[in-house]
Design a protein around this motif. Sequence first.
Motif, PDB file in Angstrom:
ATOM      1  N   VAL A  98       0.845  -1.203   0.000  1.00  0.00           N
ATOM      2  CA  VAL A  98       0.000   0.000   0.000  1.00  0.00           C
ATOM      3  C   VAL A  98       0.877   1.249   0.000  1.00  0.00           C
ATOM      4  N   VAL A  99       1.865   1.266   0.880  1.00  0.00           N
ATOM      5  CA  VAL A  99       2.750   2.434   0.984  1.00  0.00           C
ATOM      6  C   VAL A  99       3.494   2.674  -0.328  1.00  0.00           C
ATOM      7  N   ASP A 100       3.990   1.581  -0.933  1.00  0.00           N
ATOM      8  CA  ASP A 100       4.792   1.695  -2.154  1.00  0.00           C
ATOM      9  C   ASP A 100       3.945   1.801  -3.425  1.00  0.00           C
ATOM     10  N   GLY A 101       2.652   1.502  -3.325  1.00  0.00           N
ATOM     11  CA  GLY A 101       1.815   1.481  -4.522  1.00  0.00           C
ATOM     12  C   GLY A 101       2.207   0.378  -5.476  1.00  0.00           C
ATOM     13  N   SER A 102       2.631  -0.760  -4.938  1.00  0.00           N
ATOM     14  CA  SER A 102       3.146  -1.850  -5.771  1.00  0.00           C
ATOM     15  C   SER A 102       2.025  -2.543  -6.541  1.00  0.00           C
ATOM     16  N   ASP A 103       2.360  -3.015  -7.739  1.00  0.00           N
ATOM     17  CA  ASP A 103       1.415  -3.737  -8.589  1.00  0.00           C
ATOM     18  C   ASP A 103       1.627  -5.242  -8.548  1.00  0.00           C
ATOM     19  N   LEU A 104       2.871  -5.666  -8.284  1.00  0.00           N
ATOM     20  CA  LEU A 104       3.213  -7.087  -8.305  1.00  0.00           C
ATOM     21  C   LEU A 104       3.855  -7.504  -6.997  1.00  0.00           C
ATOM     22  N   ARG A 105       3.544  -8.728  -6.563  1.00  0.00           N
ATOM     23  CA  ARG A 105       4.191  -9.336  -5.410  1.00  0.00           C
ATOM     24  C   ARG A 105       4.320 -10.814  -5.734  1.00  0.00           C
ATOM     25  N   ASN A 112      -3.596  -5.008  -2.735  1.00  0.00           N
ATOM     26  CA  ASN A 112      -4.142  -3.648  -2.802  1.00  0.00           C
ATOM     27  C   ASN A 112      -4.660  -3.306  -4.190  1.00  0.00           C
ATOM     28  N   ILE A 113      -4.080  -3.905  -5.225  1.00  0.00           N
ATOM     29  CA  ILE A 113      -4.574  -3.684  -6.586  1.00  0.00           C
ATOM     30  C   ILE A 113      -5.920  -4.401  -6.787  1.00  0.00           C
ATOM     31  N   LYS A 237       8.502  -8.839  -8.857  1.00  0.00           N
ATOM     32  CA  LYS A 237       7.959  -7.479  -8.815  1.00  0.00           C
ATOM     33  C   LYS A 237       8.428  -6.792 -10.079  1.00  0.00           C
ATOM     34  N   ASP A 238       7.929  -5.606 -10.321  1.00  0.00           N
ATOM     35  CA  ASP A 238       8.321  -4.890 -11.522  1.00  0.00           C
ATOM     36  C   ASP A 238       9.776  -4.448 -11.422  1.00  0.00           C
TER      37      ASP A 238
END
Length: 336
Positions: A98-105, A112-113, A237-238
């Motif tokens: 959430v903090v990083d706004g990440s799209d992939l894990r 969060n996406i 991750k990206d």
Amino acid sequence: MIASLHRLPGHAPSLDPMIGLVARDMEQVNAVIVERMQSEIPLIPELAGHLIAGGGKRLRPMLTLASARLVGYDGDRHHLLAAAVEFIHTATLLHDDVVDGSDLRRGKRTANIIWGNPASVLVGDFLFSRSFELMVAGGSLRALEILSNASAVIAEGEVNQLTAVRRVDLAEERYLDIIGAKTAALFAAACRVAPVIAGRSAAEEAALDAYGRYLGIAFQLVDDAIDYTSDAGTMGKDAGDDFREGKMTLPVILAYARGDEGERTFWRDAVEGRRASDADFAHAVELVRRSRAVDDTFARARHYGQRAIEALAIFGDGAVKDAMVEAVEFAVARAY
């Protein structure tokens, strides 16, 4: 005899020896995890299960189980504590994304996406709460103290990192403080609780704390380096996430310090968010390669990995110790 990170040519370090040694215990831990992530609110197990079942190796709870084997613990409280460790880690990942706004894990879309930031934060809170229930159920006030302190230190590390984002003047010392808190603290606690519940000596407790801490630092150094050497398929991750988020990881700190004025101007623009295109990232990769910043970051990881191995010197030789040594080698060898 102190083992070394330098294995024979052609040998690929693996987690398989550790996985094999703790397989039965891990079945019990997995059962605890599944049971304790249940809720009458369907979204909670759905979202938590998305990440928990997302392909992670569960290295941290395995370290708790392996450490328990190393010190000869023959009870079952380590199952609860290993599950607590995994819940702390999972909750932290949910909040981090959430903090990083990440799209992939781990190569999959982040929670969060899929479900949104509020749900991810709240389910992370739920898992933190469950972890504390498990610590209490473990029946050791000292273990509760170690893991709860680690949770606080992790949060401090994340806040420290947040306030350091887009700060091109970040010192290497502060960077090491950040990764020591946000990553290494949980590795250390995961290992340290085992001799505590086994009633072993303070020396063994300190040795396993050091093993976990140095392993955690090496692990994070490699993670930060491969952001500039690997693609999304390798990393889960990206590629370039740290670059675009303006994180001053060690490769950037070293490349910036070694750059000429033009290169430093590029890094200032990039870290402050003015250079974030694919072409800019490609240029950043070239700069960290040319300055040997990535090579030196990997060298630091090997240094801390060797310190982790040396911390095990007080324990007798055997299959468990060998597996824990190889886990360090595996963590460092992810770079190659």
